[in-house]
Design a protein around this motif. Sequence first.
Motif, PDB file in Angstrom:
ATOM      1  N   LYS A 143       1.301   4.533  -2.566  1.00 36.24           N
ATOM      2  CA  LYS A 143       1.012   5.903  -2.121  1.00 36.24           C
ATOM      3  C   LYS A 143       2.201   6.831  -2.382  1.00 36.24           C
ATOM      4  O   LYS A 143       2.039   7.953  -2.860  1.00 36.24           O
ATOM      5  CB  LYS A 143       0.673   5.914  -0.625  1.00 36.24           C
TER       6      LYS A 143
ATOM      7  N   ASP B  49     -10.304   4.403  -0.315  1.00 32.10           N
ATOM      8  CA  ASP B  49     -10.151   5.251  -1.509  1.00 32.10           C
ATOM      9  C   ASP B  49     -11.061   4.772  -2.636  1.00 32.10           C
ATOM     10  O   ASP B  49     -11.666   5.566  -3.350  1.00 32.10           O
ATOM     11  CB  ASP B  49      -8.698   5.231  -2.008  1.00 32.10           C
TER      12      ASP B  49
ATOM     13  N   TYR C 294       0.833  -1.209   0.000  1.00 34.91           N
ATOM     14  CA  TYR C 294       0.000   0.000   0.000  1.00 34.91           C
ATOM     15  C   TYR C 294       0.864   1.255   0.000  1.00 34.91           C
ATOM     16  O   TYR C 294       0.696   2.149  -0.843  1.00 34.91           O
ATOM     17  CB  TYR C 294      -0.907  -0.029   1.226  1.00 34.91           C
TER      18      TYR C 294
ATOM     19  N   HIS D 256      -6.426   0.091   0.534  1.00 31.21           N
ATOM     20  CA  HIS D 256      -6.960   0.950  -0.530  1.00 31.21           C
ATOM     21  C   HIS D 256      -8.488   0.985  -0.537  1.00 31.21           C
ATOM     22  O   HIS D 256      -9.075   1.759  -1.282  1.00 31.21           O
ATOM     23  CB  HIS D 256      -6.520   0.438  -1.907  1.00 31.21           C
TER      24      HIS D 256
ATOM     25  N   GLU E 118      -3.314   7.208  -9.533  1.00 34.28           N
ATOM     26  CA  GLU E 118      -3.624   6.295  -8.432  1.00 34.28           C
ATOM     27  C   GLU E 118      -4.693   5.261  -8.783  1.00 34.28           C
ATOM     28  O   GLU E 118      -4.532   4.074  -8.530  1.00 34.28           O
ATOM     29  CB  GLU E 118      -4.039   7.081  -7.179  1.00 34.28           C
TER      30      GLU E 118
ATOM     31  N   VAL F 275      -3.967   1.186  -8.639  1.00 32.59           N
ATOM     32  CA  VAL F 275      -4.646   0.412  -7.586  1.00 32.59           C
ATOM     33  C   VAL F 275      -5.532  -0.668  -8.217  1.00 32.59           C
ATOM     34  O   VAL F 275      -5.509  -1.832  -7.806  1.00 32.59           O
ATOM     35  CB  VAL F 275      -5.466   1.342  -6.660  1.00 32.59           C
TER      36      VAL F 275
END
Length: 325
Positions: free
Chosen positions: A280, A316, A276, A313, A290, A294
């Motif tokens: 980031k 998000d 993760y 994640h 992003e 992801v």
Amino acid sequence: MNYRFRRYKRSQTLRESLAETDLSYKHLVYPLFITEGKGVKKEIQSMPGIYKMSPELASEYIDKLQNDGLRHYILFGIPKNKDEVGSSAYDEKGPVPSALRLLKEAYGRSIELYADVCLCEYTSHGHCGILDSDSSVNNDKSLDLYAKAGLVYAQAGADWLAPSNMLDLRVRSLRQALDENGYTDRSILSYSAKYSSSYYGPFRDAAESSPSFGDRKSYQIDIRNRRLALSEVLADGEQGADAVMVKPALAFLDIIQQARQMTNLPLYTYNVSGEYSMVKVAVKAGLFEEKSIVLENLTAMRRAGADMIITYHAEDLVKNQWLKD
Ligand code: PBG
Ligand code: ZN
């Protein structure tokens, strides 16, 4: 033969219809770090966007998330006091039982709650079990404490017990304790193929759970091994695990794929803290967009054969509506 694969890629409509792998909110499990006290909400430095929270704020925090379809949560405790035997892990007033009670009261059957069962967040030495006088981890004495913790979490409302300690026979002893105490309805998700990995670094920073000496190589799996990992997956199934796990995910997609072929149990994978945080940091440095990075990572885990993905994640994805349902 004149291969014309581009006919399959002609339109978005066709690509959507022929896609072999899907990913949606129902496949995701979101980790929560629970502290003691009240009014605590603090970002974890090594994991941008992830907070440690006291029970009542954690309950508030997931209100909108669960409403938007994120229905699985795994809880880790960050206790005030650590000691040699990890007492806070099986204290019914500890962070995890307190949060379990609040979350179950607020959301009931609409969410599935998992309690991580290990001692490393709770021991002063940071090992996953209790130590003998020569400082080695005592397998069978530790099992009794996991069972004790598991019962406390079950009583507080955990739907799933998730033993992450990697000591032998943890599933058998936990299943037996649950059954003997009337918790035949609670499931066990075993961290079956859990490797001794560098990717746990940010989590250990969050949980302050790095071993104060030595490492976890006498219980976690050596990264060079494949057959051993599959043996551990099968053994956990035989001991009564309801679901098994491969951890970490990205560097172990081959293990996910093979575990999928070997067991008929639901298969989880843990997209861990290091995986993760790398994303980031790289996104912040402008290297990737992003959403696409992801989705690529999580889709790969599903394509390899994971039914469920534990991932930081998840929030998000939901907040930014990166997935449809
Ligand atoms: C320990 C435990 C670890 C994680 C969850 N529980 C790893 C470890 O310190 O060995 C890692 C999770 C992550 O990195 O996100 N029982
Ligand atoms: Zn541990």
